[in-house]
Design a protein around this motif. Structure first.
Motif, PDB file in Angstrom:
ATOM      1  N   ALA A   9       2.263  43.334  40.980  1.00 40.68           N
ATOM      2  CA  ALA A   9       1.158  42.504  40.488  1.00 40.68           C
ATOM      3  C   ALA A   9       0.832  41.295  41.380  1.00 40.68           C
TER       4      ALA A   9
ATOM      5  N   VAL B 258      -1.206  42.412  44.550  1.00 40.43           N
ATOM      6  CA  VAL B 258      -2.507  43.057  44.405  1.00 40.43           C
ATOM      7  C   VAL B 258      -3.452  42.245  43.520  1.00 40.43           C
ATOM      8  N   LEU B 259      -2.900  41.548  42.522  1.00 40.55           N
ATOM      9  CA  LEU B 259      -3.786  40.959  41.512  1.00 40.55           C
ATOM     10  C   LEU B 259      -3.938  39.449  41.588  1.00 40.55           C
ATOM     11  N   GLN B 260      -2.947  38.759  42.149  1.00 39.85           N
ATOM     12  CA  GLN B 260      -2.986  37.303  42.106  1.00 39.85           C
ATOM     13  C   GLN B 260      -4.214  36.753  42.820  1.00 39.85           C
ATOM     14  N   VAL B 261      -4.576  37.371  43.926  1.00 43.46           N
ATOM     15  CA  VAL B 261      -5.731  36.879  44.678  1.00 43.46           C
ATOM     16  C   VAL B 261      -7.023  37.098  43.880  1.00 43.46           C
ATOM     17  N   ALA B 262      -7.060  38.157  43.078  1.00 42.32           N
ATOM     18  CA  ALA B 262      -8.244  38.383  42.246  1.00 42.32           C
ATOM     19  C   ALA B 262      -8.354  37.308  41.173  1.00 42.32           C
TER      20      ALA B 262
END
Lengths: 189, 189
Positions: free
Chosen positions: B156, B159-163
């Motif tokens: 997570a 892949v997701l923190q930047v989103a």
């Protein structure tokens, strides 16, 4: 928006998200959205102004209606309720849609800012509400080190599980993830 | 592969992944990869056969070299070592690259199968090795309910923190996630 009925709006948003999840956001044209939603391009531009704005509003309506907040008496029940709701819809490509949006966000800062503010922030706040309730109930400690990370961890099944396995997560998988990882990280066993 | 030096291969793989993270996978042509890597298209096809095969091999080499396994004496140390390594490279768009690949996997089942087998499965196995070591040390229980979910939770941040935030996760963030969420989920406090 005044001229479109709630039913027509819902249909239009659903059609928009369906084509975004199939075609991605970047290369999708307003002509394609117009064809998919059986709506004239002129109307789409008049009502929403841009592709990004239409997609964000469509996401917002879907996210709002799907992530229901219920007070079930426990954090476990509240999380199950919040995340299981999304599987009840007839749209089973939610993961693919999120993937398409996350990808587009990286290439379109304006879309990224809108998605963060209109979609992710409200979800974050809802999770915050559930956690605060659990603190008030005495289920978790206010200074539990897991609290700042729950939001991120809860996104993983929806966005990443299908990449890892090729299979969309079902309720059983989500419940296992909540029970096995999220709750223990907050000290609930 | 015998005609390309290790150095040239490394340069070629790095150039390939750079253009994938900028342009995405779907619409990227072999001509663009050839231009970006200063390699003839004929050579690319002769050596790798297809765009998917080239990209998967490039990912494989990068993933292998970055995710080093060290036995530091604790699961905390082992996880920090494994995941911090990736930040030491000069390629700081790893998250964008993963986003592009995850998106492409959803539209290309052959690429998806290759990425699962060649990239994700080995990472999964390495995490499994670290967990088994922690079990052997007595740090975590063999039947800890978090074990099957650690793999997914650890993806997570990348892949997701930047989103969520628009900011790439740095080592400080990763260490906070490991200490605050992953280890407590396994009963390590």
């Amino acid at each position: 928006m005044s001229r479109l009925s709630a039913e027509r709006l819902d249909e239009l948003y659903t059609g928009t998200l369906k084509i975004v999840s199939m075609r991605g956001f970047d290369n999708l044209t307003m002509d394609e959205i117009a064809a998919a939603t059986k709506c004239s391009k002129a109307t789409l531009y008049r009502q929403w102004g841009s592709k990004a704005s239409l997609v964000v509003q469509a996401l917002q309506c879907t996210a709002q209606s799907r992530l229901e907040l219920a007070d079930t008496g426990s954090l476990r029940g509240d999380l199950r309720h919040m995340f299981a709701v999304r599987d009840r819809g007839d749209n089973d490509d939610g993961t693919q849609l999120m993937g398409a949006i996350l990808h587009a966000m990286k290439q379109d800062p304006e879309l990224a800012a809108a998605v963060r503010q209109e979609i992710l922030q409200p979800i974050h706040e809802r999770i915050g509400t559930l956690l605060q309730r659990a603190i008030n109930r005495g289920e978790i400690a206010e200074d539990s080190p897991g609290i700042p990370h729950v939001n991120l961890a809860l996104m993983a099944p929806f966005v990443l599980q299908v990449a890892l396995t090729g299979v969309e997560p079902d309720d059983e998988f989500l419940y296992g993830y909540i029970d096995g990882l999220v709750l223990p990280a907050l000290g609930i066993h």
